[in-house]
Design a protein around this motif. Sequence first.
Motif, PDB file in Angstrom:
ATOM      1  N   PHE A   1       0.826  -1.210   0.000  1.00  0.00           N
ATOM      2  CA  PHE A   1       0.000   0.000   0.000  1.00  0.00           C
ATOM      3  C   PHE A   1       0.865   1.267   0.000  1.00  0.00           C
ATOM      4  CE2 PHE A   1      -3.555  -2.580   2.107  1.00  0.00           C
ATOM      5  CZ  PHE A   1      -4.303  -2.618   0.947  1.00  0.00           C
ATOM      6  N   LEU A   4       1.420   3.208  -3.216  1.00  0.00           N
ATOM      7  CA  LEU A   4       0.299   3.752  -3.979  1.00  0.00           C
ATOM      8  C   LEU A   4       0.222   5.264  -3.848  1.00  0.00           C
ATOM      9  CD1 LEU A   4      -2.416   1.090  -3.098  1.00  0.00           C
ATOM     10  CD2 LEU A   4      -0.879   1.141  -5.060  1.00  0.00           C
ATOM     11  N   ARG A  11      -6.712   5.078  -6.915  1.00  0.00           N
ATOM     12  CA  ARG A  11      -5.488   4.831  -6.153  1.00  0.00           C
ATOM     13  C   ARG A  11      -5.025   3.387  -6.373  1.00  0.00           C
ATOM     14  NH1 ARG A  11      -2.554   6.135  -1.743  1.00  0.00           N
ATOM     15  NH2 ARG A  11      -2.189   4.636  -0.088  1.00  0.00           N
ATOM     16  N   TYR A  12      -5.986   2.498  -6.595  1.00  0.00           N
ATOM     17  CA  TYR A  12      -5.696   1.064  -6.703  1.00  0.00           C
ATOM     18  C   TYR A  12      -5.669   0.606  -8.166  1.00  0.00           C
ATOM     19  CZ  TYR A  12      -6.957   1.668  -1.841  1.00  0.00           C
ATOM     20  OH  TYR A  12      -7.019   2.124  -0.545  1.00  0.00           O
ATOM     21  N   LEU A  15      -4.466  -2.665  -9.408  1.00  0.00           N
ATOM     22  CA  LEU A  15      -5.209  -3.864  -8.991  1.00  0.00           C
ATOM     23  C   LEU A  15      -6.565  -3.975  -9.692  1.00  0.00           C
ATOM     24  CD1 LEU A  15      -4.401  -3.453  -5.198  1.00  0.00           C
ATOM     25  CD2 LEU A  15      -3.452  -5.183  -6.724  1.00  0.00           C
ATOM     26  N   THR A 163     -12.739  -2.127  -4.345  1.00  0.00           N
ATOM     27  CA  THR A 163     -11.838  -1.192  -3.640  1.00  0.00           C
ATOM     28  C   THR A 163     -12.334  -0.876  -2.225  1.00  0.00           C
ATOM     29  OG1 THR A 163     -12.916   0.753  -4.624  1.00  0.00           O
ATOM     30  CG2 THR A 163     -10.981  -0.133  -5.778  1.00  0.00           C
ATOM     31  N   PHE A 166     -10.082  -2.876  -0.248  1.00  0.00           N
ATOM     32  CA  PHE A 166      -8.724  -2.307  -0.209  1.00  0.00           C
ATOM     33  C   PHE A 166      -8.647  -1.180   0.825  1.00  0.00           C
ATOM     34  CE2 PHE A 166      -8.196  -3.395  -5.036  1.00  0.00           C
ATOM     35  CZ  PHE A 166      -8.186  -4.743  -4.724  1.00  0.00           C
ATOM     36  N   GLU A 167      -9.659  -0.315   0.809  1.00  0.00           N
ATOM     37  CA  GLU A 167      -9.637   0.809   1.768  1.00  0.00           C
ATOM     38  C   GLU A 167      -9.733   0.316   3.214  1.00  0.00           C
ATOM     39  OE1 GLU A 167     -12.475   3.868   0.683  1.00  0.00           O
ATOM     40  OE2 GLU A 167     -11.546   4.143  -1.289  1.00  0.00           O
ATOM     41  N   GLU A 170      -6.393  -1.266   4.145  1.00  0.00           N
ATOM     42  CA  GLU A 170      -5.328  -0.262   4.276  1.00  0.00           C
ATOM     43  C   GLU A 170      -5.460   0.520   5.580  1.00  0.00           C
ATOM     44  OE1 GLU A 170      -4.748   2.246   0.808  1.00  0.00           O
ATOM     45  OE2 GLU A 170      -2.881   3.028   1.637  1.00  0.00           O
TER      46      GLU A 170
END
Length: 359
Positions: A1, A4, A11-12, A15, A163, A166-167, A170
């Motif tokens: 992460f 990024l 941002r991702y 991916l 995502t 992902f958030e 992270e």
Amino acid sequence: FSKLRGRGVWRYKELIAGKYKNIVSINEGNTPLIRSSNINDNLYFKFEGLNPTGSFKDRGMTVAVSSAVSLNYKTVIAASTGNTAASAAAYAARAGIKSFIVLPKGKVALGKLAQSILYGSVILEVDGSFDVAMDAVMRLYKDLKVVYPLNSFNPWRLEGQKTIAFEIAEELGVPDNVIVPVGNAGNIYAIWKGFNELVKTGVINTIPRMIGIQAEGASPIATAIVKGKDSPDFVENPDTVATAIRIGKPVNWQKAMKAIRESNGTAIAVSDSEILDAQKTLARKEGIGAEPASAAALAGYIKAINEKVVDKDEKTVLILTGHSLKDPDSMTKAEAKRILVNPLHMEKIILGEINGSNS
Ligand code: F0G
């Protein structure tokens, strides 16, 4: 992460599958993960209501509309219970292309319909449920090659929606449980896919249990999971106050059941009164306004704790999929004190309220 750059869905981008010549974005994603202050310390709210059009749909729409534009489509279409419509309308407007949305007449919350009108979509209404609208779009896009479908059977929608995972990872790491309201059943799968991809790339080494919540009157997946069946019995006439998830024949049921089972999760059905109570609890204990479908996640969490499916010490994230302003009618169902006052004599009433001597 740490490698990024940027914020939100893109941002991702490394991916997110697919190649995009043009990116159509309104700065979606990067929503707050709010820790509960008055319900449970181990509970977090991922407030998707703070996306540009007020729901998580924007995460998928930025990717799907970017795909449509990159493939030179000039027209998009989506069946919707309201939020997909509002989001599709906004992203199509941003891209400068035409949008058609297909809605179940009379069953779309006012805020969502108003958004679609404002963003300039052509609104097609059907006499029937979302499922009828969805069937029509499925048939139509195969015959009419000039329209690009924006429903969640479109894989690019789910690429954007993953995502959310992902958030969460992270910011918080891997929670024990992620609770998601389920309608057409794409989002719970997308979030599960997101966590799985992080495991595959070695960023995390375990995934949360995925817990799906449906409204009792529209709960084909929850019923199938509870009964241990391989496939759901579709609901002919779905009904619930949570109009966003008033769906009897979820297109992505297979994906959702896979996500739930492979994550060792479960599914729960909640009643309309549990949903409205949860909506009020969320607003009055946490100061967070979510639409009924989103509040269903809290109703499900409360039920899961009572039934000992979830422990109150487990770190749990509720996906609050849409903003309360989407559905003004549901908000006004909560009881409130509204007092006609003489502006010169409000003191007595206020002091009476404070001292509890008015009633
Ligand atoms: N919560 C809200 C606020 C929604 O609008 C939806 C779906 C869901 C949850 C369920 O997500 O379909 O991926 O399982 N709304 C769609 C629409 C059906 O047309 O706006 P799902």
